[in-house]
Structures are given as structure tokens and as C-alpha cells.
Design a protein around this motif. Structure first.
Motif, mmCIF file in Angstrom:
data_model
loop_
_atom_site.group_PDB
_atom_site.id
_atom_site.type_symbol
_atom_site.label_atom_id
_atom_site.label_comp_id
_atom_site.label_asym_id
_atom_site.label_seq_id
_atom_site.Cartn_x
_atom_site.Cartn_y
_atom_site.Cartn_z
ATOM 1 N N ASP A 38 -15.906 -49.404 -15.667
ATOM 2 C CA ASP A 38 -16.173 -50.375 -14.861
ATOM 3 C C ASP A 38 -15.146 -51.102 -14.214
ATOM 4 O OD1 ASP A 38 -18.958 -50.357 -15.337
ATOM 5 O OD2 ASP A 38 -18.819 -51.896 -17.050
ATOM 6 N N TYR A 39 -13.873 -51.261 -14.831
ATOM 7 C CA TYR A 39 -12.724 -51.704 -14.312
ATOM 8 C C TYR A 39 -12.059 -50.637 -13.449
ATOM 9 C CZ TYR A 39 -8.480 -54.776 -14.241
ATOM 10 O OH TYR A 39 -7.531 -55.479 -13.787
ATOM 11 N N ARG A 40 -12.072 -49.426 -13.849
ATOM 12 C CA ARG A 40 -11.670 -48.319 -12.762
ATOM 13 C C ARG A 40 -12.309 -48.708 -11.369
ATOM 14 N NH1 ARG A 40 -12.647 -43.811 -16.536
ATOM 15 N NH2 ARG A 40 -10.714 -44.526 -17.971
ATOM 16 N N LYS A 41 -13.811 -48.631 -11.282
ATOM 17 C CA LYS A 41 -14.312 -48.799 -10.113
ATOM 18 C C LYS A 41 -13.777 -49.940 -9.191
ATOM 19 C CE LYS A 41 -18.800 -46.993 -11.825
ATOM 20 N NZ LYS A 41 -20.098 -47.314 -12.101
ATOM 21 N N PHE A 42 -13.310 -51.062 -9.818
ATOM 22 C CA PHE A 42 -13.034 -52.322 -9.328
ATOM 23 C C PHE A 42 -11.498 -52.081 -9.002
ATOM 24 C CE2 PHE A 42 -10.339 -56.039 -9.918
ATOM 25 C CZ PHE A 42 -10.965 -56.920 -9.010
ATOM 26 N N SER A 43 -10.687 -51.582 -9.908
ATOM 27 C CA SER A 43 -9.264 -51.492 -9.536
ATOM 28 C C SER A 43 -8.791 -50.504 -8.501
ATOM 29 C CB SER A 43 -8.539 -51.564 -10.831
ATOM 30 O OG SER A 43 -7.026 -51.556 -10.763
ATOM 31 N N ASP A 44 -9.595 -49.346 -8.741
ATOM 32 C CA ASP A 44 -9.013 -48.199 -7.911
ATOM 33 C C ASP A 44 -9.368 -48.614 -6.645
ATOM 34 O OD1 ASP A 44 -8.008 -47.192 -10.151
ATOM 35 O OD2 ASP A 44 -9.538 -45.567 -10.351
ATOM 36 N N PRO A 102 -7.382 -48.420 1.799
ATOM 37 C CA PRO A 102 -6.704 -47.218 2.342
ATOM 38 C C PRO A 102 -5.398 -47.563 3.394
ATOM 39 C CG PRO A 102 -8.934 -46.702 2.074
ATOM 40 C CD PRO A 102 -8.830 -48.223 2.219
ATOM 41 N N ILE A 103 -4.524 -46.753 3.382
ATOM 42 C CA ILE A 103 -3.483 -47.145 4.412
ATOM 43 C C ILE A 103 -3.072 -45.901 4.794
ATOM 44 C CG2 ILE A 103 -0.947 -48.103 4.678
ATOM 45 C CD1 ILE A 103 -1.419 -50.010 2.357
ATOM 46 N N SER A 104 -2.831 -45.605 6.214
ATOM 47 C CA SER A 104 -2.365 -44.384 6.825
ATOM 48 C C SER A 104 -0.784 -44.156 6.537
ATOM 49 C CB SER A 104 -2.381 -44.551 8.230
ATOM 50 O OG SER A 104 -3.934 -44.593 8.675
ATOM 51 N N GLY A 105 -0.374 -43.152 5.580
ATOM 52 C CA GLY A 105 0.865 -42.932 5.345
ATOM 53 C C GLY A 105 1.554 -41.897 6.376
ATOM 54 N N ALA A 106 2.752 -41.753 5.846
ATOM 55 C CA ALA A 106 3.693 -40.807 6.573
ATOM 56 C C ALA A 106 2.875 -39.374 6.884
ATOM 57 C CB ALA A 106 5.221 -40.721 6.051
ATOM 58 N N ALA A 107 2.841 -38.898 8.016
ATOM 59 C CA ALA A 107 2.680 -37.613 8.273
ATOM 60 C C ALA A 107 3.408 -36.533 7.490
ATOM 61 C CB ALA A 107 2.744 -37.450 9.948
ATOM 62 N N PHE A 159 4.273 -39.210 -11.307
ATOM 63 C CA PHE A 159 2.937 -39.722 -12.205
ATOM 64 C C PHE A 159 2.769 -41.238 -11.732
ATOM 65 C CE2 PHE A 159 6.150 -36.994 -14.633
ATOM 66 C CZ PHE A 159 5.222 -35.914 -14.823
ATOM 67 N N HIS A 160 1.263 -41.412 -11.613
ATOM 68 C CA HIS A 160 0.877 -42.605 -11.051
ATOM 69 C C HIS A 160 0.797 -43.707 -12.378
ATOM 70 C CE1 HIS A 160 -3.435 -42.519 -12.476
ATOM 71 N NE2 HIS A 160 -3.258 -41.056 -12.180
ATOM 72 N N GLY A 161 0.870 -44.935 -11.830
ATOM 73 C CA GLY A 161 0.512 -46.066 -12.866
ATOM 74 C C GLY A 161 -0.896 -46.512 -12.951
ATOM 75 N N GLY A 162 -1.412 -47.450 -13.668
ATOM 76 C CA GLY A 162 -2.602 -48.126 -13.693
ATOM 77 C C GLY A 162 -2.822 -48.210 -15.300
ATOM 78 N N GLY A 163 -1.699 -48.370 -16.042
ATOM 79 C CA GLY A 163 -2.082 -48.889 -17.222
ATOM 80 C C GLY A 163 -2.402 -47.772 -18.453
ATOM 81 N N PHE A 164 -2.617 -46.327 -17.946
ATOM 82 C CA PHE A 164 -2.944 -45.338 -18.708
ATOM 83 C C PHE A 164 -4.446 -45.094 -18.504
ATOM 84 C CE2 PHE A 164 0.837 -47.041 -21.029
ATOM 85 C CZ PHE A 164 1.821 -45.836 -20.806
ATOM 86 N N VAL A 165 -4.932 -45.950 -17.777
ATOM 87 C CA VAL A 165 -6.513 -46.182 -18.014
ATOM 88 C C VAL A 165 -7.215 -46.036 -16.471
ATOM 89 C CG1 VAL A 165 -8.438 -47.769 -18.113
ATOM 90 C CG2 VAL A 165 -6.520 -47.671 -19.833
ATOM 91 N N MET A 166 -6.145 -46.513 -15.400
ATOM 92 C CA MET A 166 -6.653 -46.218 -13.747
ATOM 93 C C MET A 166 -5.786 -45.492 -13.121
ATOM 94 S SD MET A 166 -8.020 -50.416 -14.001
ATOM 95 C CE MET A 166 -6.058 -50.760 -14.006
ATOM 96 N N GLY A 167 -5.993 -45.541 -11.686
ATOM 97 C CA GLY A 167 -5.328 -44.900 -10.819
ATOM 98 C C GLY A 167 -5.664 -43.558 -10.705
ATOM 99 N N ASN A 168 -5.389 -42.983 -9.293
ATOM 100 C CA ASN A 168 -5.939 -41.369 -9.413
ATOM 101 C C ASN A 168 -4.878 -41.185 -8.109
ATOM 102 O OD1 ASN A 168 -6.822 -42.434 -6.741
ATOM 103 N ND2 ASN A 168 -8.756 -43.111 -8.061
#
Length: 308
Positions: A29-35, A40-45, A80-89
């Protein structure tokens, strides 16, 4: 120093959100909220963005390759992404990986390691190590040079970058030229002065970190494992040169800076930068926080110099 004015505005938006009850919170449930917290932000090409399947500790993992330039033989930066070992992708850190690729002129690969609590410790560090080895072995196929290798990660991802460096030194793994750690998790104790000073009100909270550790570890004894708490490792002499970025208003500030002191005492070249007025997670806010963009550019410049 006071909070940066742009950071203060971001914090005000976070304070308007409902506060989770970490006593009864389910990870899914927290993943759905936090992620989906940040739009979304347009990043560098990029010249190329490619979805990959890479080797993990117990099967294949998703990963994403970012190549900023057309030429082959680019340096390789594994993220390697953050997210408390629980969230992020891969998507939550897409913008940051694009920025790192653009500013380092390296091929960046972001690795989607297994998350807790479905995959408890040490699944994540073993996944990240296996993926790094695979990426070095297959670097030519990716248009990269695995001999020019660096690691980067934010928060829990910084912890995992450290775990990969630690394992590589002990298992005769890939040679890592540099590691860049943005406000890394380095100790499960959660008992520093910065934890007390910034326990609430600065995005990352003490209650949130306590919950993350409960999701991640099987038992309390694992807190002493250097793959979980790098600050507790007996020997750090073989770790690569390091850039460590901390944030002034961050519960993790003191443990990150303590780890930098341990590296220095072990003779490892290290630059630690406390970023005044910043909070945990600020590097991902670089598109709309000017000082965050400046700190990211400086860290990327150090990575680029180390890889060339």
C-alpha cells in the motif's frame, strides 16, 4: 543555516499529505502511494534508453541502460535507487539517472533489485553485486567499458553501493574506481543526534526509518552485518575513493558523515559534503531546486573525472 526556500516550499506540500500509520502499514500500500508521490519530470535527452534483463542473486532482474552519447566504450556507472529497501523503482529515479548519464558522459545502468519485505536482507545487496558483475561481463554489448566502473546510489541505494564495494573487495570482484553516495544509510541503530533533531517534519522521519528496517531485516542480529550496517564493518581499507553527500536537515546526516570519517581513517580518499539547507532526497529535486542541481553537478563532475 535555515532551510533553503525552495526546499521549504516542497516540504510544505509534503506536510499537506496524510501521514501514514506505520504501526499497521502494509508495504504494498505504501509503495502505491510513495512511488507516485513525485510527478514525472522530463529528463535529459539520451542517445539510447534500453530496458535490460540482468543477472541477480536468484534470477533475472529488470534494469535500464542510459547512453548519453552515440559512441561506444563509454565508462560504466551502475546506479541503485533509494526507497528504504522497500520502495522505489526504475521510473522513480529515471530523471536522476538521465542527469547522471548526461553530466558524467557515462553509460548508466539502473538496477531494480528485489524489495523487502517480499525479499528480506540480504537479497538486495546480493542482487546488486550479481548485477554489477553481469554488467561488467557484458559491458561491451552495452557500449560501455567495464574497466572504467563506478557505483552510485541514494539513501538505501547508497547503502547497496557500499555493499557491492565491500563484496567486490572480498570476493575479488570488479575493480571499482569510485563510488558516489547521496545521503546513504550506513547504520541500523537510528540513534544519532540528527535522528533526534530531525525525527519529524523534514520528509524522512524516524518512524519511517524504523518501519523500513523492520521490513528489511529478518532479525535484530542482522543489524551488525556490514552489508546492512556498513558503519559497523571492521575493515574499510579496500573500498574505492568516495564522494559522500549529506543533507543538513536529514536524520541520516550523522551516520553518513561518521562513515566518511571511518573511510578517511582507513586511508580511503573521500570527499564529504554537507549540503546546507537541504533535506533527505534533495538530489532528486534538482529539476526544481537550484542548489540541489548545483550539488548534483559537482558530484557528477567528480565521477566524470574518476572515470576518464
Amino acid at each position: 543555516m535555515p532551510l533553503d526556500s525552495q526546499i521549504a516550499a516542497v516540504l510544505q506540500q509534503f506536510r499537506d499529505l496524510p501521514e501514514p500509520d506505520f504501526r499497521h502499514l502494509e508495504a504494498a500500500d505504501y509503495r502505491k502511494f510513495s512511488d507516485n508521490l513525485m510527478p514525472p519530470i522530463s529528463g535529459a535527452a539520451m542517445h539510447e534508453v534500453r530496458e535490460l534483463r540482468v543477472r541477480g542473486a536468484e534470477g533475472e532482474l529488470d534494469a535500464r541502460l542510459y547512453r548519453p552519447l552515440i559512441q561506444d566504450n563509454l565508462p560504466l556507472l551502475v546506479f541503485f535507487h533509494g526507497g528504504g529497501f522497500v520502495m522505489g523503482n526504475l521510473d522513480t529515479h529515471d530523471n536522476l539517472c538521465r542527469a547522471l548519464a548526461s553530466q558524467t558522459c557515462a553509460a548508466v545502468v539502473s538496477v531494480a533489485y528485489r524489495l523487502a519485505p517480499e525479499a528480506k536482507f540480504p537479497a538486495a545487496p546480493l542482487d546488486c553485486y550479481a548485477a554489477t558483475c553481469w554488467l561488467v561481463e557484458h559491458s561491451r554489448e552495452l557500449g560501455a567499458d567495464g574497466r572504467r566502473l563506478a557505483l552510485a546510489g541514494d539513501s538505501a541505494g547508497g547503502n547497496l553501493a557500499l555493499a557491492v564495494s565491500y563484496l567486490a573487495a572480498r570476493w575479488e570482484g570488479p575493480n571499482i574506481r569510485h563510488q558516489c553516495l547521496f545521503y546513504p544509510v550506513t547504520d541500523a541503530a537510528c540513534d544519532t543526534v540528527s535522528y533526534a533533531d530531525f525525527a519529524e517534519g523534514y520528509f524522512l522521519t524516524r518512524a519511517m526509518m524504523d518501519w523500513f528496517w523492520r521490513q528489511y531485516l529478518e532479525n535484530a542480529a542482522q543489524k551488525d552485518d556490514p552489508l546492512a550496517s556498513p558503519l559497523r564493518a571492521e575493515d574499510l581499507t579496500d573500498l574505492p575513493p568516495t564522494t559522500l553527500i549529506s543533507a543538513e536537515f536529514d536524520p541520516l546526516r550523522d551516520e553518513g558523515e561518521a562513515f566518511a570519517q571511518r573511510l578517511h581513517a582507513a586511508g580511503v580518499p573521500v570527499r564529504v559534503q554537507r549540503c546546507d539547507g537541504m533535506i533527505h532526497g534533495f538530489i532528486s529535486m534538482a529539476p526544481f531546486v537550484e542548489r540541489a542541481a548545483e550539488h548534483l553537478a559537482q558530484a557528477a563532475a567528480e565521477l566524470r573525472e574518476a572515470l576518464n
